[in-house]
Design a protein around this motif. Structure first.
Motif, mmCIF file in Angstrom:
data_model
loop_
_atom_site.group_PDB
_atom_site.id
_atom_site.type_symbol
_atom_site.label_atom_id
_atom_site.label_comp_id
_atom_site.label_asym_id
_atom_site.label_seq_id
_atom_site.Cartn_x
_atom_site.Cartn_y
_atom_site.Cartn_z
ATOM 1 N N SER A 376 0.879 -1.133 -0.165
ATOM 2 C CA SER A 376 -0.102 0.134 -0.071
ATOM 3 C C SER A 376 0.879 1.180 0.010
ATOM 4 N N THR A 377 0.254 2.317 -0.310
ATOM 5 C CA THR A 377 1.020 3.602 -0.305
ATOM 6 C C THR A 377 1.544 3.654 1.089
ATOM 7 N N ARG A 378 0.899 3.536 2.213
ATOM 8 C CA ARG A 378 1.322 3.609 3.547
ATOM 9 C C ARG A 378 2.572 2.879 3.728
ATOM 10 N N ALA A 379 2.471 1.535 3.241
ATOM 11 C CA ALA A 379 3.587 0.634 3.705
ATOM 12 C C ALA A 379 4.610 0.829 2.821
ATOM 13 N N ARG A 380 4.551 1.520 1.769
ATOM 14 C CA ARG A 380 5.716 1.934 1.009
ATOM 15 C C ARG A 380 6.193 3.229 1.653
ATOM 16 N N PHE A 381 5.833 3.884 2.159
ATOM 17 C CA PHE A 381 6.072 4.974 3.053
ATOM 18 C C PHE A 381 7.492 4.373 4.238
ATOM 19 N N PHE A 382 7.088 3.339 4.691
ATOM 20 C CA PHE A 382 8.000 2.923 5.899
ATOM 21 C C PHE A 382 8.956 2.324 5.214
ATOM 22 N N GLN A 383 8.960 1.520 4.050
ATOM 23 C CA GLN A 383 9.853 0.680 3.166
ATOM 24 C C GLN A 383 10.933 1.949 2.530
ATOM 25 N N PHE A 384 10.411 2.993 2.149
ATOM 26 C CA PHE A 384 11.222 4.223 1.871
ATOM 27 C C PHE A 384 12.063 4.598 2.918
ATOM 28 N N ALA A 385 11.414 4.798 3.992
ATOM 29 C CA ALA A 385 12.200 5.478 5.105
ATOM 30 C C ALA A 385 13.474 4.315 5.343
ATOM 31 N N GLN A 386 13.165 3.338 5.500
ATOM 32 C CA GLN A 386 14.324 2.538 5.520
ATOM 33 C C GLN A 386 15.535 2.545 4.568
ATOM 34 N N ASP A 387 15.030 2.461 3.265
ATOM 35 C CA ASP A 387 15.799 2.274 2.098
ATOM 36 C C ASP A 387 16.475 3.914 1.875
ATOM 37 N N PHE A 388 15.735 4.950 2.082
ATOM 38 C CA PHE A 388 16.177 6.255 1.817
ATOM 39 C C PHE A 388 17.419 6.585 2.782
ATOM 40 N N ARG A 389 16.941 6.380 4.295
ATOM 41 C CA ARG A 389 18.007 6.509 5.181
ATOM 42 C C ARG A 389 19.577 5.865 4.735
ATOM 43 N N ARG A 390 19.331 4.501 4.606
ATOM 44 C CA ARG A 390 20.583 3.912 4.299
ATOM 45 C C ARG A 390 21.337 4.278 2.970
ATOM 46 N N ASN A 391 20.548 4.107 1.778
ATOM 47 C CA ASN A 391 21.402 4.360 0.639
ATOM 48 C C ASN A 391 21.413 6.014 0.168
ATOM 49 N N ALA A 392 20.601 6.927 0.724
ATOM 50 C CA ALA A 392 20.920 8.273 0.281
ATOM 51 C C ALA A 392 21.616 9.107 1.532
ATOM 52 N N ARG A 393 21.853 8.332 2.638
ATOM 53 C CA ARG A 393 22.381 8.651 3.961
ATOM 54 C C ARG A 393 21.889 10.188 4.425
ATOM 55 N N VAL A 394 20.656 10.018 4.621
ATOM 56 C CA VAL A 394 19.799 11.369 5.043
ATOM 57 C C VAL A 394 18.975 10.907 6.247
ATOM 58 N N PRO A 395 18.710 11.670 7.233
ATOM 59 C CA PRO A 395 18.163 11.365 8.605
ATOM 60 C C PRO A 395 16.786 10.909 8.258
ATOM 61 N N PHE A 396 15.941 11.618 7.319
ATOM 62 C CA PHE A 396 14.467 11.319 7.032
ATOM 63 C C PHE A 396 13.667 10.889 8.528
ATOM 64 N N GLU A 397 13.708 11.891 9.453
ATOM 65 C CA GLU A 397 12.973 11.752 10.610
ATOM 66 C C GLU A 397 11.565 12.163 10.660
ATOM 67 N N TYR A 398 10.917 11.346 11.308
ATOM 68 C CA TYR A 398 9.332 11.400 11.427
ATOM 69 C C TYR A 398 8.885 11.093 12.752
#
Length: 496
Positions: A376-398
């Motif tokens: 779902s769109t909501r589930a993609r958000f949490f998957q994105f948060a995990q991958d974005f933090r690791r791969n883009a090396r950004v905090p992405f805090e929420y």
């Protein structure tokens, strides 16, 4: 009859000359299987095959060796490597040379590779003993700027390197902070999907910027498949211009070269370079009339080694340096919202797919795209948060409030503008679309010395908002006030 000598052969050494003249008695032909012959300008293979071949031929004349040089295309790691190489030699000599255990000895110092030839029945002899500098060691000396390589390399290599300035090319490729071993930005990018997207978008982007292009020397940095340069080529205003494409990714550069060979361009003055513009200046000062950067600058920000803003500023400074008086730089790309730090509540649809308890390690899956597509769109958000933090090396805090993420507006838009990129999810999560706002870009541009044309503007891709984002997401302030969708893109016209 034959001494098979497989390897990449970027550097030939004096030790190899001594070894081969002893190991190949009169009547023996040394068969140089030059592996990764279709790779060049990468960390693993900085020197193109034709330069390697030239050095080998000079080496053979100098040492009196009878040689055959055959290029072997790059293959993924395989236990059939030895067999593939032998068959490539047969094909490369029109089946006139057939290497068999009865007529061939293999010279190889890599134990894993030696075992593959031994499994086929070949006798294998080692080349460099323990402690002896190998060719790759010499190449790393070149990359480090250590002139001691000249005493270890054979004069044939030194001569070819000096005449074609290959030492500078080695330093540029091996020390590149952005490009990977095989000439790409990431190892997870689906270049077929990526190339198709550029081809599809070329007409739309060209319609935005064509009125600002100046004839003369027209440079497209990050030219992808060369689709935009094809449109420049088709415009009669530029039929006497030089069209220059620079692309760092090996797969895309190869497509540009292929198009030129197939006659896709009517202008004879079309040139392609495989370069990373961050590594060093590619063009002389004040020599380019128009520079195009389309969907590129966010990648420079994302893949920067060290300070991202300093890296982007250095890039724009170099653009200014090579821009001719009255020349122009045209930048069409994504950008972040004007108020990046504004806190927003992001409500997301959870009925349009699966909702697992936790995000998964996508790199462990055989088909990451299928997994993300099913979320779902909501589930993609949490998957994105995990991958974005690791791969883009950004905090992405929420934080979570009443079941909804509360986060920076820029971070919310980074997710919303990427949530449908499932085919290239792992690659795209290396990149930050909203790292800089449009005001940030204008400041950087003016700091380099450019004047920002009044036609420049940030803009919002309403089609993406209406068709991709708004149906599954809403933005509000923490007190519940709706937030308008911010700008998503920029068109920046910078003049010298």
């Amino acid at each position: 009859m034959y001494l098979l000598f497989p390897g990449r052969h970027h550097v030939l050494t004096r030790f190899q000359a001594e070894f081969l003249t002893q190991a190949a008695p009169a009547g023996t032909t040394v068969v140089w299987a030059v592996t990764s012959a279709n790779h060049h300008t990468t960390k693993r293979n900085p020197i193109p095959y034709h330069r390697r071949e030239a050095a080998i031929e000079r080496f053979s004349v100098a040492t009196g060796l009878r040689s055959l040089v055959v290029g072997v295309v790059d293959t993924p790691p395989t236990d059939d490597f030895a067999e593939v190489t032998v068959k490539a030699i047969e094909a490369g000599t029109d089946d006139q040379v057939r290497l068999e255990p009865g007529n061939t000895v293999v010279a190889c110092s890599t134990p894993e590779v030696a075992k593959l030839y031994e499994r086929l029945g070949f006798q294998v002899i080692g080349v460099e003993p323990e402690g002896q500098a190998r060719p790759w060691d010499v190449l790393l000396m070149i990359a480090a700027g250590n002139d001691g390589w000249r005493t270890l390399a054979h004069p044939a290599t030194v001569d070819v390197f000096d005449r074609y300035h290959l030492d500078a090319q080695v330093r540029r490729c091996v020390n590149d902070p952005v490009v990977g071993d095989d000439g790409g930005l990431t190892t997870t990018r689906d270049y077929k999907t990526y190339a198709d997207a550029f081809e599809t978008a070329a007409d739309r982007k060209w319609s935005q910027l064509k009125d600002f292009v100046r004839p003369g020397r027209i440079l497209d940095i990050g030219c992808a498949t060369g689709a935009t340069l094809q449109l420049v080529d088709a415009d009669p205003r530029f039929h006497e211009s030089d069209l220059i494409g620079v692309e760092v990714a090996r797969h895309l550069y190869a497509e540009c070269v292929h198009k030129k060979e197939q006659g896709f361009f009517s202008n004879p003055n079309v040139y392609f370079y495989q370069r990373n513009m961050l590594g060093a200046a590619v063009f002389p000062p004040r020599s380019i009339d128009t520079t195009l950067t389309l969907a590129l600058t966010h990648e420079i920000w994302s893949y920067a080694d060290g300070s991202r803003r300093e890296t982007v500023q250095r890039f724009v400074d170099r653009l200014f340096a090579h821009t001719a008086p009255d020349g122009v730089w045209i930048n069409s790309d994504v950008c972040g919202p004007a108020e990046p730090d504004r806190p927003v509540v992001l409500a997301l649809d959870d009925s349009d797919g699966l909702n697992p308890d936790e995000p998964v390690d996508l790199e462990s899956l055989a088909d990451p795209a299928a997994h993300v597509s099913a979320l779902s769109t909501r589930a993609r958000f949490f998957q994105f948060a995990q991958d974005f933090r690791r791969n883009a090396r950004v905090p992405f805090e929420y934080t979570i409030r009443a079941g909804h993420p509360v986060l920076r507006l820029a971070d919310a838009m980074d997710f919303l503008t990427r949530k449908d990129y499932v085919d290239n999810w792992l690659s795209e999560t290396h990149e930050q679309f909203c790292g800089l706002s449009y005001p940030d870009w204008t400041t950087i541009t003016e700091s380099a010395g450019f004047t920002v044309d009044p036609s420049s503007k940030p803009w919002r891709n309403d089609w993406v908002i209406e068709n991709r984002i708004a149906p599954v997401a809403t933005l509000t302030t923490p007190d519940g006030t709706p937030v308008d969708w911010p700008d998503t893109h920029q068109l920046l016209i910078a003049r010298r």
